[in-house]
Design a protein around this motif. Sequence first.
Motif, mmCIF file in Angstrom:
data_model
loop_
_atom_site.group_PDB
_atom_site.id
_atom_site.type_symbol
_atom_site.label_atom_id
_atom_site.label_comp_id
_atom_site.label_asym_id
_atom_site.label_seq_id
_atom_site.Cartn_x
_atom_site.Cartn_y
_atom_site.Cartn_z
ATOM 1 N N GLN A 151 9.472 0.644 -20.831
ATOM 2 C CA GLN A 151 8.543 0.494 -19.720
ATOM 3 C C GLN A 151 9.214 -0.181 -18.531
ATOM 4 O O GLN A 151 8.978 0.195 -17.369
ATOM 5 C CB GLN A 151 7.320 -0.315 -20.143
ATOM 6 C CG GLN A 151 6.252 -0.446 -19.072
ATOM 7 C CD GLN A 151 5.553 0.855 -18.775
ATOM 8 O OE1 GLN A 151 4.744 1.336 -19.570
ATOM 9 N NE2 GLN A 151 5.840 1.454 -17.632
ATOM 10 N N MET A 184 -2.117 -4.655 -25.210
ATOM 11 C CA MET A 184 -1.276 -4.257 -24.089
ATOM 12 C C MET A 184 -0.303 -5.386 -23.755
ATOM 13 O O MET A 184 -0.646 -6.555 -23.829
ATOM 14 C CB MET A 184 -2.134 -3.927 -22.864
ATOM 15 C CG MET A 184 -1.336 -3.430 -21.667
ATOM 16 S SD MET A 184 -2.407 -3.032 -20.251
ATOM 17 C CE MET A 184 -2.048 -1.305 -20.077
ATOM 18 N N SER A 185 0.914 -5.047 -23.403
ATOM 19 C CA SER A 185 1.916 -6.067 -23.082
ATOM 20 C C SER A 185 1.479 -6.915 -21.895
ATOM 21 O O SER A 185 0.870 -6.434 -20.944
ATOM 22 C CB SER A 185 3.259 -5.384 -22.756
ATOM 23 O OG SER A 185 4.199 -6.343 -22.323
ATOM 24 N N GLN A 225 1.975 3.277 -25.485
ATOM 25 C CA GLN A 225 1.422 1.928 -25.417
ATOM 26 C C GLN A 225 0.008 1.889 -25.991
ATOM 27 O O GLN A 225 -0.347 0.966 -26.737
ATOM 28 C CB GLN A 225 1.413 1.427 -23.974
ATOM 29 C CG GLN A 225 0.857 0.016 -23.794
ATOM 30 C CD GLN A 225 1.734 -1.040 -24.431
ATOM 31 O OE1 GLN A 225 2.877 -1.230 -24.035
ATOM 32 N NE2 GLN A 225 1.209 -1.731 -25.430
ATOM 33 N N ARG A 275 -5.748 5.526 -21.377
ATOM 34 C CA ARG A 275 -6.338 4.416 -22.134
ATOM 35 C C ARG A 275 -7.848 4.589 -22.317
ATOM 36 O O ARG A 275 -8.362 4.439 -23.424
ATOM 37 C CB ARG A 275 -6.048 3.086 -21.433
ATOM 38 C CG ARG A 275 -6.694 1.876 -22.136
ATOM 39 C CD ARG A 275 -6.134 0.571 -21.610
ATOM 40 N NE ARG A 275 -4.727 0.459 -21.943
ATOM 41 C CZ ARG A 275 -4.261 0.073 -23.141
ATOM 42 N NH1 ARG A 275 -5.111 -0.244 -24.108
ATOM 43 N NH2 ARG A 275 -2.966 0.008 -23.370
ATOM 44 N N LEU A 334 9.232 -0.416 -26.664
ATOM 45 C CA LEU A 334 8.298 0.006 -25.624
ATOM 46 C C LEU A 334 8.452 -0.847 -24.371
ATOM 47 O O LEU A 334 8.450 -0.326 -23.247
ATOM 48 C CB LEU A 334 6.874 -0.081 -26.165
ATOM 49 C CG LEU A 334 5.784 0.693 -25.439
ATOM 50 C CD1 LEU A 334 6.143 2.155 -25.301
ATOM 51 C CD2 LEU A 334 4.470 0.539 -26.197
ATOM 52 N N ASP A 335 8.582 -2.151 -24.551
ATOM 53 C CA ASP A 335 8.764 -3.031 -23.403
ATOM 54 C C ASP A 335 10.039 -2.696 -22.637
ATOM 55 O O ASP A 335 10.059 -2.679 -21.399
ATOM 56 C CB ASP A 335 8.802 -4.492 -23.852
ATOM 57 C CG ASP A 335 7.469 -5.196 -23.617
ATOM 58 O OD1 ASP A 335 6.476 -4.494 -23.339
ATOM 59 O OD2 ASP A 335 7.423 -6.433 -23.713
ATOM 60 N N ASP A 386 -1.390 -0.245 -29.250
ATOM 61 C CA ASP A 386 -2.555 -1.129 -29.159
ATOM 62 C C ASP A 386 -3.625 -0.739 -30.177
ATOM 63 O O ASP A 386 -4.230 -1.603 -30.825
ATOM 64 C CB ASP A 386 -3.131 -1.095 -27.744
ATOM 65 C CG ASP A 386 -2.188 -1.681 -26.708
ATOM 66 O OD1 ASP A 386 -1.253 -2.404 -27.114
ATOM 67 O OD2 ASP A 386 -2.374 -1.413 -25.510
ATOM 68 N N HIS A 444 7.164 -2.613 -30.352
ATOM 69 C CA HIS A 444 6.808 -3.397 -29.170
ATOM 70 C C HIS A 444 8.039 -3.660 -28.315
ATOM 71 O O HIS A 444 8.000 -3.513 -27.080
ATOM 72 C CB HIS A 444 6.167 -4.720 -29.601
ATOM 73 C CG HIS A 444 5.963 -5.689 -28.481
ATOM 74 N ND1 HIS A 444 4.915 -5.590 -27.582
ATOM 75 C CD2 HIS A 444 6.688 -6.768 -28.088
ATOM 76 C CE1 HIS A 444 5.000 -6.574 -26.700
ATOM 77 N NE2 HIS A 444 6.067 -7.300 -26.985
ATOM 78 N N GLU A 456 7.764 8.187 -27.593
ATOM 79 C CA GLU A 456 6.335 8.437 -27.806
ATOM 80 C C GLU A 456 6.083 9.068 -29.164
ATOM 81 O O GLU A 456 5.206 8.613 -29.928
ATOM 82 C CB GLU A 456 5.818 9.351 -26.695
ATOM 83 C CG GLU A 456 4.388 9.816 -26.869
ATOM 84 C CD GLU A 456 4.026 10.953 -25.918
ATOM 85 O OE1 GLU A 456 2.820 11.228 -25.778
ATOM 86 O OE2 GLU A 456 4.944 11.571 -25.330
ATOM 87 N N GLU A 479 -2.085 5.824 -16.436
ATOM 88 C CA GLU A 479 -2.217 4.819 -17.486
ATOM 89 C C GLU A 479 -3.668 4.631 -17.915
ATOM 90 O O GLU A 479 -3.976 4.576 -19.112
ATOM 91 C CB GLU A 479 -1.616 3.493 -17.011
ATOM 92 C CG GLU A 479 -0.105 3.535 -16.879
ATOM 93 C CD GLU A 479 0.496 2.252 -16.347
ATOM 94 O OE1 GLU A 479 1.750 2.155 -16.319
ATOM 95 O OE2 GLU A 479 -0.261 1.331 -15.959
#
Length: 386
Positions: A298, A1-2, A257, A82, A294-295, A261, A291, A329, A78
Amino acid sequence: MSTRRRIFEAEHELFRESVVRFIQKEVTPQVEAWRAAGCCDRSVFEVAGAQGLLLMWADEAYGGAGVADFRFEQIVYEEMIRHGDIGVYLTLHSRLVAPYIARLGNDEQKARLLPEAARGQRILAIAMTEPGTGSDLAGIRTHARKVEGGWRLNGAKTYISNGINADTVIVVARTDPQQPRAFGLFVVERGMAGFERGRRLKKLGLDAQDTAELFFDQVFVPDANLLGEPDKALAYLAEGLAEERLLSACQSIAHAQVALDVTLDYVKERRAFGRPVGAFQNTRFVLARKHAELDAMQSWIDVLVMEHNDGRLDAATAASAKLLTSELECRLIDECLQLHGGAGYMEEYRISRMYRDARVSRIFAGTSEIMLEIIARSLGLREHMD
């Protein structure tokens, strides 16, 4: 996870810890059984209600906590994705359907419906889509005819989320055949004569989320179960669309995300030609790019959550968020599955299930094509321009 700093404060992180504990205890052990059954157990709503996770925004008089901060709902999404399953639709109950009762209901309706919904004892659904209409709400054929003391409701709905578990369904129905945009919102409750559930629909993904057909044959809906005015439903529905699409965006980005991961863990352990798959340049570059994407996405979604908290999220921006997150996604999960190789095609690997689960995100809450139409209109572009 970031590890990038996000919008959450200390109280949010404490809340997150409690949500994780709840999910790991009450949801995680049940996921495989629920996916096999095609429906989560309705008891999870009651347990979530006892935990204070339902209708958090509602006044304390109606069983809520009076907390409208959207970040708390974002956290539930979230962590459910997860640690639990993307198909457990607590948020649809809490944040999509119940607000119609809060906004449009009179004091009696709110007092009767909201406390039980907050406790998870009254599961909610909304029924808009019909066979052959899709996103075209103006094509709805389900109709309600005014009679003494109430309305007679006839018609059919399909693809209804929470359709099997729901105790209360808000049904969109045409109320005046002479007025093409006259629709009402009717509260149909379990046990009403003529209200029947059809098949639990089998789907490509979202296996734990119950989706059903609903049928209404001369259902008598008393006047006390009409929400708002009988001819303004389309306007009422439009008021909630921006939030619905933000919820969808939060779901898509959280799902992506988790997929990243899961794949990072896999490529560090899986070996090929004498070294970890993650050591190959293609793997490193693919995941590095995802990554970064996604960052960036987000960060934007987090900004929109704060704008929504301030009442400044507009329909076109929400449509943009829904469009771009759902596309990211699906692209990301597709590439993550590819990096799993043959294992990615096996049901026992989570990425396989995530691939199936992701596909609907470009369809529900308005298709990608509808999102593009909304965005285009916000730019002053129409199909026919003078």
